[in-house]
Motif scaffolding. Sequence first.
Motif, PDB file in Angstrom:
ATOM      1  N   LEU A 113       0.918  -1.175  -0.066  1.00  0.00           N
ATOM      2  CA  LEU A 113      -0.087   0.066   0.133  1.00  0.00           C
ATOM      3  C   LEU A 113       0.795   1.135   0.075  1.00  0.00           C
ATOM      4  CD1 LEU A 113      -3.001   1.318   0.275  1.00  0.00           C
ATOM      5  CD2 LEU A 113      -2.525   1.261   3.043  1.00  0.00           C
ATOM      6  N   ILE A 114       0.703   1.882  -0.875  1.00  0.00           N
ATOM      7  CA  ILE A 114       1.520   3.494  -0.770  1.00  0.00           C
ATOM      8  C   ILE A 114       0.215   4.434  -0.786  1.00  0.00           C
ATOM      9  CG2 ILE A 114       2.740   5.311  -2.270  1.00  0.00           C
ATOM     10  CD1 ILE A 114       3.214   2.646  -4.254  1.00  0.00           C
ATOM     11  N   ILE A 115       0.465   5.283   0.483  1.00  0.00           N
ATOM     12  CA  ILE A 115      -0.439   6.533   0.739  1.00  0.00           C
ATOM     13  C   ILE A 115       0.486   7.818   0.416  1.00  0.00           C
ATOM     14  CG2 ILE A 115      -1.505   7.576   2.528  1.00  0.00           C
ATOM     15  CD1 ILE A 115      -2.077   5.299   3.901  1.00  0.00           C
ATOM     16  N   ILE A 116      -0.125   8.722  -0.643  1.00  0.00           N
ATOM     17  CA  ILE A 116       0.703   9.920  -0.891  1.00  0.00           C
ATOM     18  C   ILE A 116      -0.090  11.192  -0.500  1.00  0.00           C
ATOM     19  CG2 ILE A 116       1.249  10.827  -3.189  1.00  0.00           C
ATOM     20  CD1 ILE A 116       0.585   7.779  -4.228  1.00  0.00           C
TER      21      ILE A 116
ATOM     22  N   ILE B 144       0.305  15.593  -1.239  1.00  0.00           N
ATOM     23  CA  ILE B 144       0.645  16.628  -2.125  1.00  0.00           C
ATOM     24  C   ILE B 144       1.232  17.476  -0.918  1.00  0.00           C
ATOM     25  CG2 ILE B 144       0.117  18.623  -3.427  1.00  0.00           C
ATOM     26  CD1 ILE B 144      -2.118  17.054  -4.471  1.00  0.00           C
ATOM     27  N   ASP B 145       2.686  17.902  -1.375  1.00  0.00           N
ATOM     28  CA  ASP B 145       3.367  18.668  -0.360  1.00  0.00           C
ATOM     29  C   ASP B 145       2.861  20.042  -0.283  1.00  0.00           C
ATOM     30  OD1 ASP B 145       4.821  16.522   0.422  1.00  0.00           O
ATOM     31  OD2 ASP B 145       6.447  16.826  -1.147  1.00  0.00           O
ATOM     32  N   TYR B 146       2.681  20.656   0.829  1.00  0.00           N
ATOM     33  CA  TYR B 146       2.273  22.019   1.215  1.00  0.00           C
ATOM     34  C   TYR B 146       0.996  22.291   0.379  1.00  0.00           C
ATOM     35  CZ  TYR B 146       6.806  22.434   2.956  1.00  0.00           C
ATOM     36  OH  TYR B 146       7.833  22.253   3.894  1.00  0.00           O
ATOM     37  N   PHE B 147      -0.005  21.263   0.384  1.00  0.00           N
ATOM     38  CA  PHE B 147      -1.308  21.497  -0.575  1.00  0.00           C
ATOM     39  C   PHE B 147      -2.050  22.846  -0.260  1.00  0.00           C
ATOM     40  CE2 PHE B 147      -5.395  20.816  -2.088  1.00  0.00           C
ATOM     41  CZ  PHE B 147      -5.227  20.811  -3.459  1.00  0.00           C
ATOM     42  N   LYS B 148      -2.248  22.948   1.145  1.00  0.00           N
ATOM     43  CA  LYS B 148      -2.847  24.053   1.594  1.00  0.00           C
ATOM     44  C   LYS B 148      -2.345  25.382   0.967  1.00  0.00           C
ATOM     45  CE  LYS B 148      -4.899  25.945   5.884  1.00  0.00           C
ATOM     46  NZ  LYS B 148      -4.514  27.345   5.445  1.00  0.00           N
ATOM     47  N   ASN B 149      -0.840  25.552   1.165  1.00  0.00           N
ATOM     48  CA  ASN B 149      -0.449  26.512   0.702  1.00  0.00           C
ATOM     49  C   ASN B 149      -0.617  26.779  -0.557  1.00  0.00           C
ATOM     50  OD1 ASN B 149       0.614  26.737   3.377  1.00  0.00           O
ATOM     51  ND2 ASN B 149       2.765  26.375   2.898  1.00  0.00           N
ATOM     52  N   PHE B 150      -0.644  25.837  -1.303  1.00  0.00           N
ATOM     53  CA  PHE B 150      -0.955  25.922  -3.109  1.00  0.00           C
ATOM     54  C   PHE B 150      -2.458  26.547  -3.219  1.00  0.00           C
ATOM     55  CE2 PHE B 150      -2.252  24.670  -7.169  1.00  0.00           C
ATOM     56  CZ  PHE B 150      -1.048  24.613  -7.942  1.00  0.00           C
ATOM     57  N   ASN B 151      -3.329  26.046  -2.463  1.00  0.00           N
ATOM     58  CA  ASN B 151      -4.733  26.458  -2.502  1.00  0.00           C
ATOM     59  C   ASN B 151      -4.745  28.019  -2.208  1.00  0.00           C
ATOM     60  OD1 ASN B 151      -6.493  24.686  -3.607  1.00  0.00           O
ATOM     61  ND2 ASN B 151      -7.050  23.688  -1.688  1.00  0.00           N
TER      62      ASN B 151
ATOM     63  N   ARG C 296      -8.603   8.385  -4.646  1.00  0.00           N
ATOM     64  CA  ARG C 296      -8.295   9.514  -3.804  1.00  0.00           C
ATOM     65  C   ARG C 296      -8.882   9.123  -2.352  1.00  0.00           C
ATOM     66  NH1 ARG C 296     -11.553  15.074  -4.656  1.00  0.00           N
ATOM     67  NH2 ARG C 296     -10.016  16.444  -3.114  1.00  0.00           N
ATOM     68  N   TYR C 297      -7.830   9.261  -1.271  1.00  0.00           N
ATOM     69  CA  TYR C 297      -7.924   8.770  -0.082  1.00  0.00           C
ATOM     70  C   TYR C 297      -8.819   9.549   0.709  1.00  0.00           C
ATOM     71  CZ  TYR C 297      -6.531   6.138   4.236  1.00  0.00           C
ATOM     72  OH  TYR C 297      -6.392   5.454   5.349  1.00  0.00           O
ATOM     73  N   GLY C 298      -8.390  10.988   0.541  1.00  0.00           N
ATOM     74  CA  GLY C 298      -9.111  12.160   1.121  1.00  0.00           C
ATOM     75  C   GLY C 298      -8.526  13.275   1.129  1.00  0.00           C
ATOM     76  N   GLY C 299      -9.241  14.323   0.633  1.00  0.00           N
ATOM     77  CA  GLY C 299      -8.581  15.812   0.480  1.00  0.00           C
ATOM     78  C   GLY C 299      -7.322  15.744  -0.473  1.00  0.00           C
ATOM     79  N   GLU C 300      -6.044  15.932  -0.170  1.00  0.00           N
ATOM     80  CA  GLU C 300      -5.001  15.906  -1.006  1.00  0.00           C
ATOM     81  C   GLU C 300      -4.241  14.719  -0.771  1.00  0.00           C
ATOM     82  OE1 GLU C 300      -3.260  18.144   2.522  1.00  0.00           O
ATOM     83  OE2 GLU C 300      -5.179  17.891   1.665  1.00  0.00           O
ATOM     84  N   GLU C 301      -4.773  13.833  -0.401  1.00  0.00           N
ATOM     85  CA  GLU C 301      -4.339  12.203  -0.140  1.00  0.00           C
ATOM     86  C   GLU C 301      -4.724  11.356  -1.210  1.00  0.00           C
ATOM     87  OE1 GLU C 301      -2.499  11.939   4.571  1.00  0.00           O
ATOM     88  OE2 GLU C 301      -4.329  10.946   3.867  1.00  0.00           O
ATOM     89  N   PHE C 302      -3.707  10.458  -1.728  1.00  0.00           N
ATOM     90  CA  PHE C 302      -4.044   9.554  -2.689  1.00  0.00           C
ATOM     91  C   PHE C 302      -3.422   8.010  -2.172  1.00  0.00           C
ATOM     92  CE2 PHE C 302      -3.833  13.362  -5.161  1.00  0.00           C
ATOM     93  CZ  PHE C 302      -4.915  13.311  -5.659  1.00  0.00           C
ATOM     94  N   ALA C 303      -4.020   6.940  -2.584  1.00  0.00           N
ATOM     95  CA  ALA C 303      -3.615   5.710  -2.240  1.00  0.00           C
ATOM     96  C   ALA C 303      -3.529   4.838  -3.292  1.00  0.00           C
ATOM     97  CB  ALA C 303      -4.561   5.030  -1.049  1.00  0.00           C
ATOM     98  N   VAL C 304      -2.635   3.925  -3.003  1.00  0.00           N
ATOM     99  CA  VAL C 304      -2.207   2.974  -4.412  1.00  0.00           C
ATOM    100  C   VAL C 304      -2.210   1.596  -3.729  1.00  0.00           C
ATOM    101  CG1 VAL C 304      -0.899   2.184  -6.096  1.00  0.00           C
ATOM    102  CG2 VAL C 304      -1.107   4.692  -5.670  1.00  0.00           C
ATOM    103  N   ILE C 305      -3.211   0.834  -4.099  1.00  0.00           N
ATOM    104  CA  ILE C 305      -3.081  -0.753  -3.798  1.00  0.00           C
ATOM    105  C   ILE C 305      -2.302  -1.513  -4.666  1.00  0.00           C
ATOM    106  CG2 ILE C 305      -4.627  -2.584  -3.205  1.00  0.00           C
ATOM    107  CD1 ILE C 305      -7.091  -0.608  -2.554  1.00  0.00           C
ATOM    108  N   LEU C 306      -1.469  -2.310  -4.347  1.00  0.00           N
ATOM    109  CA  LEU C 306      -0.652  -3.147  -5.075  1.00  0.00           C
ATOM    110  C   LEU C 306      -0.880  -4.546  -4.638  1.00  0.00           C
ATOM    111  CD1 LEU C 306       2.278  -0.793  -5.339  1.00  0.00           C
ATOM    112  CD2 LEU C 306       0.695  -0.994  -7.012  1.00  0.00           C
ATOM    113  N   PRO C 307      -1.657  -5.398  -5.309  1.00  0.00           N
ATOM    114  CA  PRO C 307      -1.621  -7.008  -4.844  1.00  0.00           C
ATOM    115  C   PRO C 307      -0.581  -7.473  -5.470  1.00  0.00           C
ATOM    116  CG  PRO C 307      -3.833  -6.018  -5.999  1.00  0.00           C
ATOM    117  CD  PRO C 307      -2.741  -4.963  -6.192  1.00  0.00           C
ATOM    118  N   ASP C 308      -0.114  -8.536  -4.506  1.00  0.00           N
ATOM    119  CA  ASP C 308       0.921  -9.421  -4.990  1.00  0.00           C
ATOM    120  C   ASP C 308       2.192  -8.729  -5.448  1.00  0.00           C
ATOM    121  OD1 ASP C 308       2.130 -11.961  -5.541  1.00  0.00           O
ATOM    122  OD2 ASP C 308       1.382 -12.211  -7.511  1.00  0.00           O
ATOM    123  N   THR C 309       2.607  -7.650  -4.592  1.00  0.00           N
ATOM    124  CA  THR C 309       3.601  -6.938  -4.825  1.00  0.00           C
ATOM    125  C   THR C 309       4.480  -6.782  -3.615  1.00  0.00           C
ATOM    126  OG1 THR C 309       2.442  -5.391  -6.268  1.00  0.00           O
ATOM    127  CG2 THR C 309       4.379  -4.373  -5.551  1.00  0.00           C
TER     128      THR C 309
END
Length: 329
Positions: A188-191, A193-200, A232-245
């Motif tokens: 599982l990868i959780i991602i 975005i750096d300083y996204f609130k500041n970007f907004n 999209r995991y929530g807000g500026e967060e994303f998640a990647v599910i990688l089976p058999d990895t």
Amino acid sequence: MNNLVLSIDDDNDILRLISQILNGSGYNVITADKAVDALRILEEKKPDIILLDVNMPDINGIDLLKQIKSRKIFQDIPVIMVTVESDINTLKLAFDAGAVDYITKPIKAVELIVRVSSMLKLKKEMDVRKEREQRLAEITRELAVKNRILKGLSFIDELTGIGNRRLFDMILEKEWKRAKRYLQPISLIIIDIDYFKNFNDTYGHLKGDDCLKTVAKVLSKTIKRPSDIVARYGGEEFAVILPDTNEENAVKLAEDMRIGIENLNITHISSEIKILTISLGVASVIPNQNLEMSFLILLADRALYDAKNNGRNCVKVASLNDIFKTKIG
């Protein structure tokens, strides 16, 4: 428009009599004294009802009826048999072949008009019913399509077009069970975005939305297998599910994602390195009876926390040895 009647009989006197009676009652009558002519007329003009003599010289009337009813486009046309016989076996054969009624010779005007009128009335009611059934079937199909679309939409994030949290939860549970059954690794990868609130705050919410869509697109393009899921995991967060990895391959993919975003060179003046970047947390385990699915999420969260606290724009990994630290942290 007057109903069209096709009268088929080898006796021209009978054809003239039927035409005279029915024309006088407002019907349009076309006649055929041979089976071949009758079939040609059927192809050219689809009548509303057919009067068919049982005894034809070139072909038995019942055999002709079978030919007519074998064609789908003619199956709804009511056929009344005209016969000098009232033999039960003959009539049974006619009804089995698709006839709906019969009249006997000599032709009686009142009987002919009543039977033709009754059959046409019944046909009209059946046509209306069939049309309603077809419309109902069409509506049912349309609803089924819309339900499939709505079901699909319920798993899609409206802004980015990728899977939403609901899809993430469903797929992760399914893949966790599969990995546990076959003793395979799952990553599982959780991602974030750096300083996204500041970007907004700097560029406005519309640009922020564009940023989310761009990141989602890059992440989706980076995965290679149909079984891998970006959500999209929530807000500026994303998640990647990688089976058999395993962990090694998950880290490599995470690094490809990090580089992919960095190489976009999207200006972000509120970030330390002045371009848009992401931080990624990776966790990889082989599930067993003593391990809960929530541990995988906790590990990936812990790894993401480490990435954000170690300069951002990097990939960090958390292992099972970090579970205890995750629980107390």
